[in-house]
Design a protein around this motif. Structure first.
Motif, short mmCIF file in Angstrom:
data_model
loop_
_atom_site.label_atom_id
_atom_site.label_comp_id
_atom_site.label_asym_id
_atom_site.label_seq_id
_atom_site.Cartn_x
_atom_site.Cartn_y
_atom_site.Cartn_z
N SER A 48 6.96 -3.91 -12.11
CA SER A 48 6.17 -2.75 -12.52
C SER A 48 6.85 -1.52 -11.92
CB SER A 48 4.74 -2.92 -11.98
OG SER A 48 3.99 -1.75 -12.17
N LEU A 53 3.72 6.20 -6.21
CA LEU A 53 2.42 5.57 -5.95
C LEU A 53 1.32 6.59 -5.70
CD1 LEU A 53 3.64 2.65 -3.70
CD2 LEU A 53 2.66 2.46 -5.99
N CYS A 58 0.06 5.75 -11.60
CA CYS A 58 0.85 4.80 -10.79
C CYS A 58 -0.07 4.01 -9.86
CB CYS A 58 1.90 5.53 -9.98
SG CYS A 58 3.08 6.45 -10.99
N THR A 62 -0.57 -0.07 -10.17
CA THR A 62 -0.26 -0.97 -9.06
C THR A 62 -1.51 -1.75 -8.65
OG1 THR A 62 1.47 0.54 -8.39
CG2 THR A 62 0.77 -1.10 -6.77
N THR A 80 6.54 -3.87 -7.42
CA THR A 80 6.37 -2.49 -7.86
C THR A 80 7.52 -1.70 -7.27
OG1 THR A 80 3.98 -2.58 -8.10
CG2 THR A 80 4.94 -0.42 -7.71
N CYS A 93 -0.13 1.25 0.41
CA CYS A 93 -0.66 -0.11 0.26
C CYS A 93 -1.79 -0.36 1.25
CB CYS A 93 0.44 -1.15 0.45
SG CYS A 93 1.58 -1.28 -0.94
N THR A 103 5.92 -3.86 -2.75
CA THR A 103 6.47 -2.55 -3.10
C THR A 103 7.89 -2.46 -2.58
OG1 THR A 103 5.45 -1.56 -1.14
CG2 THR A 103 4.24 -1.36 -3.22
#
Length: 165
Positions: A48, A53, A58, A62, A80, A93, A103
């Motif tokens: 992805s 982020l 985005c 996610t 991601t 995150c 990520t």
């Protein structure tokens, strides 16, 4: 042609197609550790790609794949990739409670962006896109979005993964 809020943008690199051997790339897992496609050998990979982020679409993209991760099984790696710095990705995150998506940052050399044709020349960000790569590193699903601010087709990407699992 790709756009950002209706304005044309230039994508750098070579786009990949279904059936292609997935191009290799090097991205950062954190400031000291880089990973390549080979680090996910034998796994189905849902990649992805997001510009950052810290933007609404985005963030939602996610979070959506994080929610779906448990139902996809242990043989699926959900990655991601953005050009956000690794410590910014880790902070996001933690704040978002995202713990099933890995990520990765393409901030150093933009290796992924160029290999997959998603590097935006004007912004040095990555264009929103989705790639599903099988356990033998063959591309099985590709979605290049035409407009940077639109959502990808989540169901089509997830169905592509489920068909391989």
């Amino acid at each position: 042609m790709a756009t950002f809020k209706g304005n044309p943008i230039t994508l750098v690199g070579t786009q990949v197609n279904v059936g292609d051997k997935a191009p290799n790339f090097t991205v950062s897992k954190n400031l000291l550790t880089d990973v390549t496609l080979a680090d996910y050998a034998g796994k189905i990979k849902l990649i992805s790609v997001v510009p950052s982020l810290d933007t609404g679409v985005c963030d939602q993209q996610t979070r959506r794949f994080n929610e779906e991760a448990a139902s996809l099984g242990d043989n699926v790696a959900i990655l991601t990739i953005s050009v956000d710095l690794p410590f910014a990705q880790a902070r996001w995150c933690g704040a978002a409670g995202v713990d099933k998506v890995e990520t990765l940052s393409d901030y150093k050399a933009k290796s992924f962006g160029q290999a997959y044709g998603v590097l935006i020349e004007e912004f040095q960000l990555l264009m929103r896109s989705i790639f599903v790569i099988d356990a033998n590193d063959t591309v099985q699903y590709v979605e290049y979005l035409g407009e940077m601010t639109e959502h990808p087709n989540y169901e089509a990407a997830l169905n592509a993964v489920k068909a391989l699992a």
